[in-house]
Motif scaffolding. Sequence first.
Motif, PDB file in Angstrom:
ATOM      1  N   ASP A 240       0.829  -1.213   0.000  1.00  0.00           N
ATOM      2  CA  ASP A 240       0.000   0.000   0.000  1.00  0.00           C
ATOM      3  C   ASP A 240       0.856   1.253   0.000  1.00  0.00           C
ATOM      4  OD1 ASP A 240      -2.356  -1.310  -0.133  1.00  0.00           O
ATOM      5  OD2 ASP A 240      -2.744  -1.297   2.042  1.00  0.00           O
ATOM      6  N   GLU A 241       1.916   1.203   0.805  1.00  0.00           N
ATOM      7  CA  GLU A 241       2.805   2.376   0.856  1.00  0.00           C
ATOM      8  C   GLU A 241       3.474   2.624  -0.493  1.00  0.00           C
ATOM      9  OE1 GLU A 241       4.026   1.968   5.560  1.00  0.00           O
ATOM     10  OE2 GLU A 241       5.321   1.166   3.997  1.00  0.00           O
ATOM     11  N   THR A 244       0.978   4.159  -2.711  1.00  0.00           N
ATOM     12  CA  THR A 244       0.710   5.546  -2.353  1.00  0.00           C
ATOM     13  C   THR A 244       1.802   6.468  -2.884  1.00  0.00           C
ATOM     14  OG1 THR A 244      -0.172   4.664  -0.308  1.00  0.00           O
ATOM     15  CG2 THR A 244       0.111   7.042  -0.410  1.00  0.00           C
ATOM     16  N   GLY A 248      -2.332   8.142  -6.963  1.00  0.00           N
ATOM     17  CA  GLY A 248      -3.562   7.375  -6.819  1.00  0.00           C
ATOM     18  C   GLY A 248      -3.898   6.551  -8.041  1.00  0.00           C
ATOM     19  N   ARG A 317      -6.394   0.831  -9.869  1.00  0.00           N
ATOM     20  CA  ARG A 317      -5.423   1.189  -8.834  1.00  0.00           C
ATOM     21  C   ARG A 317      -4.039   0.901  -9.389  1.00  0.00           C
ATOM     22  NH1 ARG A 317      -5.672  -0.087  -2.908  1.00  0.00           N
ATOM     23  NH2 ARG A 317      -4.327   1.708  -3.109  1.00  0.00           N
TER      24      ARG A 317
END
Lengths: 359, 267
Positions: A240-241, A244, A248, A317
């Motif tokens: 996730d990091e 990020t 996005g 994503r």
Amino acid sequence: MAETNTGGALLANETEGGEGVTDMIRTSGLVKRYGKVVALDGLDLAVPKGTVFGLLGPNGAGKTTAIRILTTLLEPDEGSVEVAGLDVRKKPGRVRERIGLSGQNAAVDEHLSGYENLEMVGRLYHLGRKRSRARARELLDRFELSEAGDRPAKTYSGGMRRRLDLAAALVAEPEVLFLDEPTTGLDPRSRVQMWETIQELARGGSTVLLTTQYMEEADRLAEDIVVIDRGRKIAHGTSDELKTQIGGERVEVVVASSSDVPAAQAILETLCVGDCQFDEQTRTLTAAVDGGVEALGQVLRRLGDRNVAVVDVGLRRPTLDDVFLSLTGHAAEVADSTDGSSDGSEDERSDVREKEAVR
Amino acid sequence: MSQLTLALADGAVVAKRNLIKIKRLPEVLIWTTMSPIMFVVLFAYVFGNSIQIGGGVSYREFLIAGVFVQTVIFGSTFTGAGLADDMTKGIIDRFRSLPMARSAVLVGRTGSDILYNSISIFVMTLAGLIVGWRIRTSPLEAIGGFLLLLLFSYAVSWIMAYVGLKVSSVEVVQNASFMFIFPITFIANTFVNQDSLPGPLRVFAEWNPVSSVAQAVREAFGNTGGLPEPDVWSLANPIPYTIIWVGIILAIFVPLSVRQYKKTTSR
């Protein structure tokens, strides 16, 4: 996927050191050269006990070299290596008692049956005859190899051999497990099975270091990921990091005609924040955008205004492929530069990689 | 566990694995036994009638010991080829990542190859008896001869182990070892009386350990007939001379091979 509270663990060379956590694997300044080629160029790793750690990078990034050093198969030129609190260079024998290795090429004897392979490994871990036998049967059951257990391993399918190889790594219930590209060369179904097995191991509290060149594999299995390229750490964090870090969601457009690429590119560039990729050959354009759906609407409207025929359009994503691309400036794999189905179909992507792996 | 017992225990596990392979690939065993039969029959019938060895001993009786020695030396290439083959397989990485003795793969391989050589000696013995060769001594002496053959072939298999690790290709092991085995087994008293060889070759043959093994085995089987006692020390005392060579070969090639094994990674 595990949540992590540290927000800024993205910079390279940052050493992880949670309080009270014992690192089962720790390397610092690891260097390995093959003649003039530098395979590892000062690699620092720290893997806390009970975590699944992903070492992610393209072919030739140094992943296998790192694993070979950690598993005592190769001596590093510089740097320190510790596994399970033991200095790998000084006490390789003690380290071997506490690790399990499952390699890229299934390291089983093809003339021996699955059972004979596992029993032999047990004996060589010095478990004794009785325990080795019991353990072999146990693992065959666990990996659904019981039926094939008495057949020579050369009659096994690729997926079965890999499972047998993993079983061999688990014979002595090692404290630290090294998996070198556990799914490379497997068909999509076997790959998913292998993932489930590894996830199960992780739930059981094993410390696992796995290498992979498949972004989605690291994403799915590893709590903590280090991206390496040319023997160096270029990023570190949870998946996730890492996502990020490069912004996005992505708008991805495939236009019908390559003559429309410049027009579409102009439109996407105005909305792009950060990472933008345009591939004329596949007529695929990708742009990191703010405010997902709204941006997508805008793109569609403008494309319509200019009569650009679109084959496919979508919002997705960022994948770890994107992470790699934006971190290194080059694609993780040659074939992956064309990787970009708008719906992010995993199977399709696996297929692309599958072919790449076979080549 | 001490280093030695560890090496033997782990070596036994590896040897068992090699023996399972024999079971799975019986054609290898068939070829292993075919070639000694061929050697015995070829030499007995092709050369047997045309070479006179003197001393009232028939050539067939004389040559069998030579064929035995040559065959077990050829048999030792099996060790090199087997190791070279192993080194190309992923299994060697498995072995190297296990807490087993570093020498176990070599101890196991050379150990299981004793069985190979035993089988070929057994087959050759039968073939020899069929073509008219006889043991003319006591069974005990004959057994001593067989054991010396095995001991010497064991030592040679450590040389081949080193070659196999060094070149890591089955084909190269076989070709390279032929270049080495033909001269050492022919410039000897294996198939001719060393006295018939010209000057330098004769000296080489007299001190060649292959000759001393053949001589010892020949004596053990009582196949020397009325041949004169050799006056060179190496051939007059073939058993001690052979054992000295076995010691020298093992002292050099065991550590050398183990070191090479540690160094080599699978390719």
